[in-house]
Write an enzyme that holds these catalytic residues in place. Structure first.
Site, PDB file in Angstrom:
ATOM      1  N   ASP A 123     -53.511  73.335 107.310  1.00  0.00           N
ATOM      2  CA  ASP A 123     -52.466  74.365 107.316  1.00  0.00           C
ATOM      3  C   ASP A 123     -52.548  75.110 108.664  1.00  0.00           C
ATOM      4  OD1 ASP A 123     -51.026  75.991 104.686  1.00  0.00           O
ATOM      5  OD2 ASP A 123     -51.177  77.044 106.602  1.00  0.00           O
ATOM      6  N   PRO A 124     -51.488  75.060 109.469  1.00  0.00           N
ATOM      7  CA  PRO A 124     -51.582  75.719 110.779  1.00  0.00           C
ATOM      8  C   PRO A 124     -51.927  77.205 110.652  1.00  0.00           C
ATOM      9  CG  PRO A 124     -49.665  74.285 110.706  1.00  0.00           C
ATOM     10  CD  PRO A 124     -50.211  74.347 109.304  1.00  0.00           C
ATOM     11  N   ARG A 134     -50.312  66.270 106.584  1.00  0.00           N
ATOM     12  CA  ARG A 134     -49.050  66.540 107.275  1.00  0.00           C
ATOM     13  C   ARG A 134     -48.697  65.436 108.276  1.00  0.00           C
ATOM     14  NH1 ARG A 134     -47.521  72.453 107.613  1.00  0.00           N
ATOM     15  NH2 ARG A 134     -48.693  73.425 105.942  1.00  0.00           N
ATOM     16  N   THR A 177     -50.291  82.868 110.177  1.00  0.00           N
ATOM     17  CA  THR A 177     -48.998  83.479 110.499  1.00  0.00           C
ATOM     18  C   THR A 177     -47.870  82.447 110.553  1.00  0.00           C
ATOM     19  OG1 THR A 177     -49.238  83.205 112.903  1.00  0.00           O
ATOM     20  CG2 THR A 177     -50.140  85.242 111.921  1.00  0.00           C
ATOM     21  N   TYR A 204     -45.259  63.597 108.258  1.00  0.00           N
ATOM     22  CA  TYR A 204     -44.102  64.341 108.764  1.00  0.00           C
ATOM     23  C   TYR A 204     -44.222  64.536 110.277  1.00  0.00           C
ATOM     24  CZ  TYR A 204     -40.632  68.167 108.903  1.00  0.00           C
ATOM     25  OH  TYR A 204     -39.545  68.964 109.176  1.00  0.00           O
ATOM     26  N   ASP A 205     -45.391  65.029 110.692  1.00  0.00           N
ATOM     27  CA  ASP A 205     -45.576  65.358 112.108  1.00  0.00           C
ATOM     28  C   ASP A 205     -45.403  64.130 112.992  1.00  0.00           C
ATOM     29  OD1 ASP A 205     -46.443  67.486 110.617  1.00  0.00           O
ATOM     30  OD2 ASP A 205     -48.281  67.845 111.744  1.00  0.00           O
ATOM     31  N   VAL A 241     -41.293  80.661 101.121  1.00  0.00           N
ATOM     32  CA  VAL A 241     -40.210  81.618 100.821  1.00  0.00           C
ATOM     33  C   VAL A 241     -39.731  81.478  99.369  1.00  0.00           C
ATOM     34  CG1 VAL A 241     -37.900  82.400 101.446  1.00  0.00           C
ATOM     35  CG2 VAL A 241     -39.558  81.855 103.248  1.00  0.00           C
ATOM     36  N   LYS A 265     -41.830  62.741 113.115  1.00  0.00           N
ATOM     37  CA  LYS A 265     -40.965  63.539 113.998  1.00  0.00           C
ATOM     38  C   LYS A 265     -41.338  63.328 115.467  1.00  0.00           C
ATOM     39  CE  LYS A 265     -38.218  65.771 111.093  1.00  0.00           C
ATOM     40  NZ  LYS A 265     -36.751  65.600 111.110  1.00  0.00           N
TER      41      LYS A 265
HETATM   42  N1  UDP Z   1     -48.205  79.469 101.421  1.00  0.00           N
HETATM   43  C1  UDP Z   1     -48.805  80.378 100.576  1.00  0.00           C
HETATM   44  N2  UDP Z   1     -48.469  80.346  99.246  1.00  0.00           N
HETATM   45  C2  UDP Z   1     -47.561  79.478  98.717  1.00  0.00           C
HETATM   46  C3  UDP Z   1     -46.950  78.551  99.583  1.00  0.00           C
HETATM   47  C4  UDP Z   1     -47.295  78.561 100.937  1.00  0.00           C
HETATM   48  O1  UDP Z   1     -49.623  81.214 101.010  1.00  0.00           O
HETATM   49  O2  UDP Z   1     -47.329  79.523  97.491  1.00  0.00           O
HETATM   50  C5  UDP Z   1     -48.555  79.498 102.849  1.00  0.00           C
HETATM   51  C6  UDP Z   1     -48.964  78.145 103.428  1.00  0.00           C
HETATM   52  O3  UDP Z   1     -50.359  77.939 103.233  1.00  0.00           O
HETATM   53  C7  UDP Z   1     -48.607  78.322 104.886  1.00  0.00           C
HETATM   54  C8  UDP Z   1     -47.404  79.272 104.857  1.00  0.00           C
HETATM   55  O4  UDP Z   1     -47.402  79.877 103.576  1.00  0.00           O
HETATM   56  O5  UDP Z   1     -49.663  78.943 105.586  1.00  0.00           O
HETATM   57  C9  UDP Z   1     -46.074  78.563 105.058  1.00  0.00           C
HETATM   58  O6  UDP Z   1     -46.029  77.475 104.172  1.00  0.00           O
HETATM   59  P1  UDP Z   1     -44.771  76.547 103.971  1.00  0.00           P
HETATM   60  O7  UDP Z   1     -45.112  75.573 102.905  1.00  0.00           O
HETATM   61  O8  UDP Z   1     -43.553  77.383 103.762  1.00  0.00           O
HETATM   62  O9  UDP Z   1     -44.525  75.758 105.343  1.00  0.00           O
HETATM   63  P2  UDP Z   1     -45.404  75.444 106.645  1.00  0.00           P
HETATM   64  O10 UDP Z   1     -45.042  76.518 107.597  1.00  0.00           O
HETATM   65  O11 UDP Z   1     -46.865  75.470 106.320  1.00  0.00           O
HETATM   66  O12 UDP Z   1     -44.952  74.115 107.053  1.00  0.00           O
END
Ligand code: UDP
Length: 326
Positions: free
Chosen positions: A285-286, A156, A224, A159-160, A202, A163
């Site tokens: 992954d946060p 990441r 979360t 991107y991070d 989403v 920004k």
């Molecule tokens: N995630 C998941 N399944 C998926 C895609 C994402 O469980 O098919 C999780 C991902 O590991 C993260 C969260 O959903 O913890 C949000 O992911 P996203 O890629 O939308 O953006 P982020 O908030 O990590 O930048």
């Protein structure tokens, strides 16, 4: 396409806005809002992650102009510009993993060009920064005063750090050139015009649910996020630009949920029979993310209004025909 003349029917000078990333998910929603509020709008996008489909409904609108260009290259525009909204960037972890150099370039060189345009025109500039500047946060929820916990060389980092650099550059232009600047830190946002396959949670969960495929929860699903509907977010950003707040402002929805809870919410909302499967958690992954929105509440009188149920309903309605027609 020519732009409309400069005076509105009320006789006031019409404001001109430039939106970089104007054919993207959020950029195109901003373009719609600005047009509805009487601006002339010039959208610039290289269509790497944006799509003309997002602005096709504006064809023939004389207040709107689209320029296909990479914003890392010199931006030349004739005429006056009042506002520059810098939205251009890949924003999904899958996208910026595939496009790390473009992501770094648009956040650094692209921000430089967009700031240069604002300086040249004497325009007010707004940077779309991100909750990713907080990295995998050790402070929860995240206030704007938190400096973050970012791995610069992790997946990441492109991107991070771009920004974070963009924020520093924006402040430098403010201090050195006395440019009027605004910085919004956007938390997870969703809604129509997200790409079905952009990899974010989403569209991933909704398309899986609609197709009856297993819902892929990464890790144990205890991490979360909090999801803001796009119309709420765009309203908050508009208010920020029009405000006098120069410090960064978080815009996001403070309703936090685990990814497992979110998967269940999507299954309920789509009435899907998909089951949940677990996949490895991507690196860095946060573990938690929730905006502290006290600053936005106080200075912009802003808070999100669209409940997840409503927002999901409209997002699912957008995705349903697109899933079928694949
Ligand atoms: N995630 C998941 N399944 C998926 C895609 C994402 O469980 O098919 C999780 C991902 O590991 C993260 C969260 O959903 O913890 C949000 O992911 P996203 O890629 O939308 O953006 P982020 O908030 O990590 O930048």
């Amino acid at each position: 396409m020519a732009l409309a003349k400069r005076k509105s029917t009320s006789g006031r000078r019409v404001k001109t806005s430039v939106v970089t990333g104007g054919a993207g998910f959020l950029g195109s929603h901003l373009v719609d809002l600005l047009l509805s509020r009487g601006h002339r709008v010039i959208a610039i996008d290289n269509l790497v992650t944006g799509s003309v489909n997002n602005i096709a409904h504006l064809a023939g609108n004389t207040s709107f102009r689209f320029i296909q260009q990479d914003v890392t290259e010199y931006l030349f525009l004739e005429g006056s510009v009042d506002y520059v909204w810098h939205f251009a960037s890949p924003a999904s972890p899958v996208d910026y993993l595939e496009l790390p150099i473009q992501t770094l370039k648009v956040g650094s060189l692209g921000t430089h060009k967009a700031l240069g345009l604002a300086k040249e025109k004497g325009a007010r500039f707004l940077l779309t920064s991100t909750s990713e500047v907080y990295g995998d946060p050790l402070v929860h929820p995240q206030p704007e005063t938190y400096w973050g916990n970012v791995n610069p060389i992790g997946p990441r980092g492109c991107y991070d750090e771009a920004k974070r650099f963009a924020e520093a550059l924006t402040i430098a232009y403010r201090n050195q050139h006395r440019l009027e600047t605004r910085i919004v830190r956007i938390f997870n946002t969703y809604g129509p015009r997200m790409r079905l396959r952009d990899g974010r949670v989403v569209p991933a969960f909704i398309s899986q649910a609609l197709e009856g495929l297993p819902i892929t929860v990464f890790g144990d699903g205890s991490q979360t996020r909090s999801f803001c509907y796009c119309s709420d977010l765009i309203e908050g950003i508009y208010r920020l630009m029009m405000s006098e707040v120069a410090d960064p402002v978080n815009i996001g929805n403070p309703t936090e949920m685990t990814m497992l809870e979110f998967a269940e919410a999507v299954i309920r909302a789509t009435r899907s029979r998909s089951r949940i499967v677990f996949r490895p958690l991507p690196q860095d992954d946060p573990k938690q993310r929730r905006p502290d929105i006290a600053r936005a509440r106080k200075h912009l009188a802003w808070a999100p209004r669209v409940a997840l149920r409503e927002g999901l309903r409209d997002t699912i309605a957008y995705f349903r025909p697109r899933v079928r027609s694949r």
